[in-house]
Design an enzyme around this catalytic site. Structure first.
Site, PDB file in Angstrom:
ATOM      1  CG  LEU A   1      -1.974   1.085   1.138  1.00  0.00           C
ATOM      2  CD1 LEU A   1      -2.894   0.729  -0.118  1.00  0.00           C
ATOM      3  CD2 LEU A   1      -2.920   0.868   2.429  1.00  0.00           C
ATOM      4  CG  HIS A   2       3.220   1.609  -3.501  1.00  0.00           C
ATOM      5  ND1 HIS A   2       4.369   0.852  -3.244  1.00  0.00           N
ATOM      6  CD2 HIS A   2       2.468   0.826  -4.519  1.00  0.00           C
ATOM      7  CE1 HIS A   2       4.469  -0.041  -4.095  1.00  0.00           C
ATOM      8  NE2 HIS A   2       3.255  -0.290  -4.801  1.00  0.00           N
TER       9      HIS A   2
END
Length: 308
Positions: free
Chosen positions: A236-237
């Protein structure tokens, strides 16, 4: 007091979660959202940004920006984000975007800020932010910090050499790294620690919440697992860049000298990150190295549950 922030984005599945995290966090005062192409074309990312904010009941202005990098063109990542940019999860149509262009809107926001007041968060190719600061460099004195989800000190996720945002506009990223203001980089090595798994999605769903939380969980559940990370989940950047400002105790950082490779060869967009002082270059960024992943997902669930 809430920290005034501007978010430059290209929604994008993880951009959506990042925007909702910012809107659900009273530590942050989101004043402006600017949009570029990137994860999808500008027409799509702009509509997505408006829909994301409208679902949360936000009236923060959304301003369109660059539809191409400083050199070349954007290439969207339909493998992860799908053609619509949101993994096929439908959102109600949002408000029309504000008039104007992103670079102009960023400069206007900085002119209205006090010295070292406004934090710029870039979770897209760096084009809009670079255009703003390159055309009026004196405005850098109004920037408190630039936080970027970009780069990697090892293997890339878009090419073998480069992370997606850095590869999309390395020249723009170089402008920001040379702007003379504090820069924090959230790289692939950090975001790999924010691994979305079915168990973590279920824990967020269990909090209840409204339409934003449900849409966020649908997006998280629809995004494909990462082959790069062994298929255990997907990183989940972009929300990690928001979480750094909301809960810095979840992170450790290290000063580093960062150089971005340009040119047209296979190394385009590689970020050369000297974390150990192996070169004579002075550090120009703080690089986030470790993340308390359980604390991060607890924060994410709690803040999403606050939204409509």
């Amino acid at each position: 007091m809430s920290r005034p922030i501007l978010i430059d984005c290209d929604p994008g599945t993880d951009d959506a979660i990042a925007l909702w995290l910012a809107l659900g966090s009273p530590e942050l005062d989101l004043q402006l959202v600017t949009v570029s192409g990137g994860n999808a074309g500008l027409d799509r990312t702009l509509a997505n940004a408006s829909a994301i904010l409208s679902l949360a009941g936000s009236e923060v202005p959304v301003v369109p920006g660059a539809d191409r990098p400083l050199m070349g063109r954007f290439t969207g990542d339909v493998r992860v984000h799908a053609a619509d940019g949101l993994a096929g999860v439908p959102l109600p149509r949002g408000r029309p975007p504000a008039p104007g262009l992103a670079a102009d809107a960023i400069r206007t926001a900085l002119r209205g800020a006090g010295p070292e007041e406004l934090t710029l968060i870039g979770i897209a190719p760096a084009t809009n932010l670079a255009l703003a600061l390159a055309t009026e460099p004196a405005l850098a004195s109004r920037v408190r910090e630039i936080v970027l989800m970009t780069g990697a000190w090892g293997e890339g996720n878009w090419t073998p050499a480069a992370e997606f945002n850095a590869a999309s506009d390395p020249e723009a990223l170089s402008v920001l790294l040379m702007a003379g203001v504090p820069v924090t980089l959230v790289t692939l090595e950090l975001t790999a620690q924010a691994l979305v798994t079915p168990e973590r999605i279920s824990a967020i769903r269990a909090r209840g919440g409204g339409a934003c939380l449900r849409a966020a969980c649908d997006i998280l559940a629809t995004t494909p697992p990462s082959r790069r990370l062994g298929g255990a989940g997907h990183p989940l950047h972009d929300p990690c860049a928001i979480a750094w400002l909301v809960a810095p105790a979840l992170f450790s950082t290290r000063p580093a000298a960062v150089l971005v490779e340009g040119g047209s060869g296979p190394g385009r967009g590689r970020t050369h990150v000297d974390r150990w002082g192996r070169t004579s270059a002075d550090p120009n960024a703080a690089v986030a190295e470790t993340l308390d992943a359980d604390g991060f997902f607890a924060l994410l669930g709690e803040r999403l549950a606050r939204l409509p």
